[in-house]
Design a protein around this motif. Structure first.
Motif, PDB file in Angstrom:
ATOM      1  N   ASP A  12      15.197 -18.278  62.529  1.00 61.36           N
ATOM      2  CA  ASP A  12      14.103 -18.682  61.651  1.00 61.36           C
ATOM      3  C   ASP A  12      12.737 -18.396  62.274  1.00 61.36           C
ATOM      4  O   ASP A  12      11.812 -17.947  61.607  1.00 61.36           O
ATOM      5  CB  ASP A  12      14.209 -20.154  61.238  1.00 61.36           C
ATOM      6  CG  ASP A  12      14.115 -21.116  62.412  1.00 61.36           C
ATOM      7  OD1 ASP A  12      14.583 -20.778  63.519  1.00 61.36           O
ATOM      8  OD2 ASP A  12      13.590 -22.230  62.217  1.00 61.36           O
ATOM      9  N   VAL A  13      12.600 -18.612  63.572  1.00 62.96           N
ATOM     10  CA  VAL A  13      11.337 -18.338  64.258  1.00 62.96           C
ATOM     11  C   VAL A  13      11.076 -16.827  64.277  1.00 62.96           C
ATOM     12  O   VAL A  13       9.950 -16.386  64.058  1.00 62.96           O
ATOM     13  CB  VAL A  13      11.338 -18.919  65.691  1.00 62.96           C
ATOM     14  CG1 VAL A  13      10.094 -18.513  66.456  1.00 62.96           C
ATOM     15  CG2 VAL A  13      11.475 -20.440  65.644  1.00 62.96           C
ATOM     16  N   HIS A  14      12.117 -16.049  64.516  1.00 63.44           N
ATOM     17  CA  HIS A  14      11.973 -14.593  64.505  1.00 63.44           C
ATOM     18  C   HIS A  14      11.491 -14.114  63.139  1.00 63.44           C
ATOM     19  O   HIS A  14      10.561 -13.303  63.046  1.00 63.44           O
ATOM     20  CB  HIS A  14      13.297 -13.916  64.869  1.00 63.44           C
ATOM     21  CG  HIS A  14      13.219 -12.432  64.868  1.00 63.44           C
ATOM     22  ND1 HIS A  14      13.576 -11.677  63.767  1.00 63.44           N
ATOM     23  CD2 HIS A  14      12.812 -11.556  65.818  1.00 63.44           C
ATOM     24  CE1 HIS A  14      13.393 -10.401  64.038  1.00 63.44           C
ATOM     25  NE2 HIS A  14      12.933 -10.298  65.281  1.00 63.44           N
ATOM     26  N   ALA A  15      12.103 -14.616  62.085  1.00 61.53           N
ATOM     27  CA  ALA A  15      11.705 -14.215  60.727  1.00 61.53           C
ATOM     28  C   ALA A  15      10.253 -14.583  60.445  1.00 61.53           C
ATOM     29  O   ALA A  15       9.499 -13.779  59.868  1.00 61.53           O
ATOM     30  CB  ALA A  15      12.629 -14.863  59.697  1.00 61.53           C
ATOM     31  N   MET A  16       9.833 -15.774  60.862  1.00 63.89           N
ATOM     32  CA  MET A  16       8.439 -16.183  60.649  1.00 63.89           C
ATOM     33  C   MET A  16       7.485 -15.312  61.467  1.00 63.89           C
ATOM     34  O   MET A  16       6.398 -14.956  60.995  1.00 63.89           O
ATOM     35  CB  MET A  16       8.257 -17.661  60.996  1.00 63.89           C
ATOM     36  CG  MET A  16       8.923 -18.592  60.008  1.00 63.89           C
ATOM     37  SD  MET A  16       8.579 -20.343  60.302  1.00 63.89           S
ATOM     38  CE  MET A  16       9.474 -20.633  61.826  1.00 63.89           C
ATOM     39  N   ALA A  17       7.870 -14.965  62.691  1.00 66.21           N
ATOM     40  CA  ALA A  17       7.027 -14.126  63.544  1.00 66.21           C
ATOM     41  C   ALA A  17       6.906 -12.722  62.961  1.00 66.21           C
ATOM     42  O   ALA A  17       5.817 -12.137  62.957  1.00 66.21           O
ATOM     43  CB  ALA A  17       7.578 -14.084  64.968  1.00 66.21           C
TER      44      ALA A  17
END
Length: 68
Positions: A12-17
């Motif tokens: 999820d953090v990767h997708a947001m980044a």
């Protein structure tokens, strides 16, 4: 000179980044560098405004931090 760093991000953090980098018209790498520079230049971190130091995690018997 640059250093190579392996960074593990939750999905999820990767997708947001990736989304934030695209919105800023940057590569993910370039965007992450800018975020780290801003955190360093501000004298703080996103979780610790004002630069309050983090409490180190206790080490396991292996000598490694218990963080994933």
């Amino acid at each position: 000179m640059t250093k190579h760093v392996n960074l593990r991000l939750p999905d999820d953090v990767h997708a947001m980044a990736v989304t934030a980098a695209a919105a800023d018209d940057r590569s993910l790498n370039s965007w992450l560098i800018s975020v780290v520079r801003r955190a360093i230049d501000s004298g703080g971190t996103p979780d610790r405004p004002g630069g309050a130091p983090a409490t180190p995690a206790p080490l396991r018997r292996s000598g490694h931090s218990p963080r994933p």
